[in-house]
Design a protein around this motif. Structure first.
Motif, PDB file in Angstrom:
ATOM      1  N   ALA A  28      35.987 -11.461  23.207  1.00  0.00           N
ATOM      2  CA  ALA A  28      36.052 -12.940  22.865  1.00  0.00           C
ATOM      3  C   ALA A  28      37.369 -13.232  22.404  1.00  0.00           C
ATOM      4  O   ALA A  28      37.739 -14.784  22.636  1.00  0.00           O
ATOM      5  CB  ALA A  28      34.884 -13.172  21.754  1.00  0.00           C
ATOM      6  N   GLY A  29      38.010 -12.577  21.855  1.00  0.00           N
ATOM      7  CA  GLY A  29      39.434 -12.881  21.437  1.00  0.00           C
ATOM      8  C   GLY A  29      40.311 -13.162  22.603  1.00  0.00           C
ATOM      9  O   GLY A  29      41.127 -14.084  22.628  1.00  0.00           O
ATOM     10  N   HIS A  30      40.277 -12.233  23.582  1.00  0.00           N
ATOM     11  CA  HIS A  30      40.835 -12.639  24.893  1.00  0.00           C
ATOM     12  C   HIS A  30      40.448 -13.856  25.481  1.00  0.00           C
ATOM     13  O   HIS A  30      41.450 -14.510  26.296  1.00  0.00           O
ATOM     14  CB  HIS A  30      40.658 -11.419  26.046  1.00  0.00           C
ATOM     15  N   CYS A  31      39.227 -14.007  25.546  1.00  0.00           N
ATOM     16  CA  CYS A  31      38.706 -15.396  26.120  1.00  0.00           C
ATOM     17  C   CYS A  31      39.381 -16.534  25.705  1.00  0.00           C
ATOM     18  O   CYS A  31      39.299 -17.461  26.554  1.00  0.00           O
ATOM     19  CB  CYS A  31      37.126 -15.408  26.124  1.00  0.00           C
ATOM     20  N   GLU A  32      39.547 -16.504  24.278  1.00  0.00           N
ATOM     21  CA  GLU A  32      40.231 -17.635  23.627  1.00  0.00           C
ATOM     22  C   GLU A  32      41.549 -18.151  24.363  1.00  0.00           C
ATOM     23  O   GLU A  32      41.879 -19.530  24.381  1.00  0.00           O
ATOM     24  CB  GLU A  32      40.279 -17.545  22.338  1.00  0.00           C
ATOM     25  N   LYS A  33      42.189 -17.154  24.987  1.00  0.00           N
ATOM     26  CA  LYS A  33      43.306 -17.802  25.607  1.00  0.00           C
ATOM     27  C   LYS A  33      43.041 -18.593  26.855  1.00  0.00           C
ATOM     28  O   LYS A  33      44.179 -19.354  27.284  1.00  0.00           O
ATOM     29  CB  LYS A  33      44.134 -16.496  26.190  1.00  0.00           C
ATOM     30  N   CYS A  34      41.844 -18.627  27.263  1.00  0.00           N
ATOM     31  CA  CYS A  34      41.276 -19.332  28.727  1.00  0.00           C
ATOM     32  C   CYS A  34      41.124 -20.534  28.430  1.00  0.00           C
ATOM     33  O   CYS A  34      41.001 -21.569  29.463  1.00  0.00           O
ATOM     34  CB  CYS A  34      40.279 -18.271  29.289  1.00  0.00           C
ATOM     35  N   PHE A  35      41.045 -21.155  26.995  1.00  0.00           N
ATOM     36  CA  PHE A  35      40.737 -22.472  26.780  1.00  0.00           C
ATOM     37  C   PHE A  35      41.799 -23.198  26.137  1.00  0.00           C
ATOM     38  O   PHE A  35      42.572 -22.634  25.433  1.00  0.00           O
ATOM     39  CB  PHE A  35      39.381 -22.552  25.934  1.00  0.00           C
ATOM     40  N   ARG A  66      30.255 -22.102  28.448  1.00  0.00           N
ATOM     41  CA  ARG A  66      31.635 -22.709  27.851  1.00  0.00           C
ATOM     42  C   ARG A  66      32.495 -23.290  29.003  1.00  0.00           C
ATOM     43  O   ARG A  66      33.043 -24.463  28.687  1.00  0.00           O
ATOM     44  CB  ARG A  66      32.319 -21.745  27.048  1.00  0.00           C
ATOM     45  N   HIS A  70      33.935 -27.214  29.706  1.00  0.00           N
ATOM     46  CA  HIS A  70      35.160 -27.732  29.835  1.00  0.00           C
ATOM     47  C   HIS A  70      35.455 -28.138  30.999  1.00  0.00           C
ATOM     48  O   HIS A  70      36.666 -28.308  31.513  1.00  0.00           O
ATOM     49  CB  HIS A  70      36.111 -26.663  29.221  1.00  0.00           C
TER      50      HIS A  70
END
Length: 111
Positions: A28-35, A66, A70
């Motif tokens: 989930a921490g890595h996924c935050e970079k995608c948004f 998610r 977006h």
């Protein structure tokens, strides 16, 4: 261990741990970079993911939702035979675009 890289405007998530409850927080921490960069385009490279459990499948569905919120999308790439069986048994193979390799999955965003 999971990683997030970028190929053009597409984020590529990859890793070599099971996609399970024990690893979804790290991922989930890595996924935050995608948004936060417009419409998220994500390819999840499953080539070295040995297993998907129910928490991992739920994580993928939440990430897909998610992305859709977006205006983006997530594609799965190179799942191993066990992951393919899990996706088919749960009928989640119908909910994701699945490519044989990362290059094809990244390229599918340009169509």
């Amino acid at each position: 261990m999971f990683d997030c890289s970028k190929q053009g405007s597409v984020f590529v998530l990859s890793g070599n741990d099971p996609l399970s409850r024990d690893h979804t927080v790290e991922l989930a921490g890595h996924c935050e970079k995608c948004f936060g960069h417009g419409q998220p385009k994500i390819v999840f490279d499953l080539r070295n993911i040995p297993l998907l459990d129910s928490a991992g499948l739920e994580f993928l569905l939440d990430l897909r939702d998610r992305c859709l919120q977006h205006g983006g999308a997530i594609h799965l790439a190179a799942p191993n035979p066990l992951c393919i069986e899990i996706l088919q048994a749960t009928e989640l193979d119908r909910d994701f675009s699945i490519s044989d390799d990362v290059v094809s999955a990244v390229g599918s965003f340009s169509r």
